[in-house]
Design an enzyme around this catalytic site. Structure first.
Site, mmCIF file in Angstrom:
data_model
loop_
_atom_site.group_PDB
_atom_site.id
_atom_site.type_symbol
_atom_site.label_atom_id
_atom_site.label_comp_id
_atom_site.label_asym_id
_atom_site.label_seq_id
_atom_site.Cartn_x
_atom_site.Cartn_y
_atom_site.Cartn_z
ATOM 1 N N GLY A 55 -21.125 -36.489 68.982
ATOM 2 C CA GLY A 55 -22.164 -37.087 69.922
ATOM 3 C C GLY A 55 -21.262 -37.762 71.049
ATOM 4 O O GLY A 55 -21.508 -37.418 72.308
ATOM 5 N N THR A 56 -20.436 -38.504 70.902
ATOM 6 C CA THR A 56 -19.402 -39.290 71.637
ATOM 7 C C THR A 56 -18.434 -38.422 72.443
ATOM 8 O O THR A 56 -18.603 -38.936 73.507
ATOM 9 C CB THR A 56 -18.580 -40.155 70.739
ATOM 10 O OG1 THR A 56 -19.284 -41.098 69.891
ATOM 11 C CG2 THR A 56 -17.825 -41.267 71.430
ATOM 12 N N THR A 86 -14.972 -39.708 62.396
ATOM 13 C CA THR A 86 -16.226 -39.484 61.589
ATOM 14 C C THR A 86 -15.907 -39.016 60.324
ATOM 15 O O THR A 86 -15.071 -38.187 59.733
ATOM 16 C CB THR A 86 -17.152 -38.271 62.178
ATOM 17 O OG1 THR A 86 -18.147 -37.909 61.241
ATOM 18 C CG2 THR A 86 -16.614 -36.967 62.548
ATOM 19 N N ASP A 138 -17.382 -37.022 58.589
ATOM 20 C CA ASP A 138 -18.128 -35.628 58.179
ATOM 21 C C ASP A 138 -16.987 -34.663 58.744
ATOM 22 O O ASP A 138 -16.962 -33.378 58.266
ATOM 23 C CB ASP A 138 -19.173 -35.324 59.491
ATOM 24 C CG ASP A 138 -20.258 -36.294 58.984
ATOM 25 O OD1 ASP A 138 -20.160 -36.920 57.882
ATOM 26 O OD2 ASP A 138 -21.335 -36.407 59.859
ATOM 27 N N ARG A 180 -26.643 -34.538 30.548
ATOM 28 C CA ARG A 180 -27.687 -34.368 31.829
ATOM 29 C C ARG A 180 -26.947 -33.577 32.859
ATOM 30 O O ARG A 180 -25.747 -33.421 33.066
ATOM 31 C CB ARG A 180 -27.700 -35.425 32.304
ATOM 32 C CG ARG A 180 -28.897 -36.516 31.484
ATOM 33 C CD ARG A 180 -29.131 -37.855 32.033
ATOM 34 N NE ARG A 180 -30.162 -38.570 31.543
ATOM 35 C CZ ARG A 180 -30.204 -39.887 31.385
ATOM 36 N NH1 ARG A 180 -29.145 -40.709 32.007
ATOM 37 N NH2 ARG A 180 -31.177 -40.485 30.541
#
Ligand code: F6P
Length: 387
Positions: free
Chosen positions: A117-118, A139, A141, A176
């Site tokens: 975005g930046t 980021t 990400d 589990r």
């Protein structure tokens, strides 16, 4: 003696989700800019909002001393965009105000530390006002185009790997399935990296829509062969094949809607959808929870969910991120001194190089389907949700 510099005064801001390494980068830029090139360094608080509101601090050697190892950002951050900024109950284009503030503060170049975005917002500002900008790729990400790696990613990958390690022991004890949700809305770098490093049995990423029956059969086969637990690493943006088809339809509608909104005036009434400025929807049931319920039902094996959330973005940066930020930050100051603007400082083949912002802004770097980590994950028997 200070070296010659074509840039005399810079502003720095941090924008988008925070991550470990931002302070290390601010420190590296500031120290080099001041001590080597004699520049003046100003910091804008809380991203582009601080630029609009002219909230400034002077960055000096003592301001950045001791911050190398601190998480977060001393400048604060926000997800505000100049061209669509919530002001009271309106959303207003504040680009002109930002340009005027840069001019009044005699700033030759605005350095923006942020993610996708930046990069886009910095390019928009440059194009709107012929303002000089320079960016650094940040980021957890790791999805910014034009760079091999973004800072924050290495630290977050270690945090997520530690979490998967811990989940292994409790999943084994209770026999589990444990589904661990990892950040990454549009790309699966973090989930793939931590999933492989932590030995997750199933890794689900946005780039590979999953078939729930493939995952179910894989888990049942593991149990049949004697494994009494399974760990599933799932990216927050992972989608099933069915959901992918539904999503495509929704996106098509949203595109039409946003085109209509863009065609109408800049000053529109605010609403809650617009306030959710990150792609992360905290009000929706998580992917991990949805899939855990499905798997428990379809396999008959007890399932649990762990969502790592913002833990992945907190705390001290790794040694790798500290060095990466120091390399990128010092290179940024060097480029500024040479008068090189409107570029992102990227990291490629062990060196920092400038790439034109207009070539990378707005492009999400997703995991290629033939990436070596995907191939290796399959070779060690990991299920990636498809056949
Ligand atoms: O942009 C990085 C990121 O961590 C994404 O992975 C995640 O979807 C989002 O930020 C969360 O944003 P926020 O902190 O605004 O909820």
């Amino acid at each position: 003696m200070v070296k010659e510099s074509k840039t005399r005064c810079i502003g720095i801001l941090t924008s988008g989700g925070d991550c470990p390494g931002l302070n290390a980068a601010i420190r590296a830029i500031t120290k080099t800019a001041i001590n080597v090139y004699g520049m003046t360094v100003l910091g804008f608080m809380d991203g582009f909002r601080g630029l609009v509101e002219n909230r400034i601090i002077h960055l000096e050697n003592n301001t950045v001393s001791g911050i190398l190892t601190n998480g977060g950002t001393i400048l604060g951050t926000s997800r505000d965009k100049l061209h669509k900024m919530p002001m009271g109950n309106k959303i207003i284009d504040m680009t002109d105000v930002a340009i005027e503030n840069l001019r009044q503060n005699h700033i030759d170049c605005l350095v923006c530390l942020g993610g996708n975005g930046t990069q886009k917002n910095a390019l928009r500002l440059h194009q709107a006002g012929n303002v000089n900008v320079l960016t650094l790729p940040k980021t957890i990400d790791n999805d910014v185009a034009g760079t091999e790696i973004t800072f924050g990613y290495d630290t977050a990958m270690q945090i997520a790997t530690d979490a998967i390690d811990r989940l292994h022991t409790t999943a084994t004890s209770h026999h589990r399935i444990i589904v661990c949700e990892i950040m990454g809305n549009k790309s699966g770098w973090l989930t793939l990296g931590a999933g492989v490093a932590g030995g997750a049995d199933v890794i689900l990423i946005p780039e590979i829509p999953y078939d729930i029956s493939v995952v179910v059969n894989y888990l049942l086969e593991r149990r049949r062969k004697g494994s009494r637990f399974s760990i599933i690493a799932i990216a927050e943006g992972a989608v099933s094949i069915d959901d992918e088809n539904k999503k495509a339809k929704i996106q098509k509608k949203a595109k039409v809607k946003s085109k209509k909104q863009n065609d109408s005036s800049d000053t529109t009434e605010n609403n809650n959808d617009e306030i959710a400025v990150s792609s992360h929807n905290i009000f929706e049931e998580s992917k991990a929870s949805i899939i855990a319920k499905q798997l428990q039902k379809l396999t008959g094996i007890e399932a649990r969910v762990t969502s790592l959330g913002h833990i992945q973005r907190g705390g001290v940066p790794s040694a790798f991120d500290r060095t990466l930020c120091t390399l990128l930050g010092t290179k940024a100051a060097e480029l500024l001194a040479s008068g090189i603007y409107n570029v992102m400082v990227s990291y490629k083949a062990d060196s920092c190089i400038p790439v034109p912002l207009e070539k990378i802004a707005g492009i999400h770097k997703t995991v290629p389907l033939d990436h070596p980590l995907i191939i290796s994950a399959r070779l060690v028997g990991t299920c990636l949700g498809n056949k």
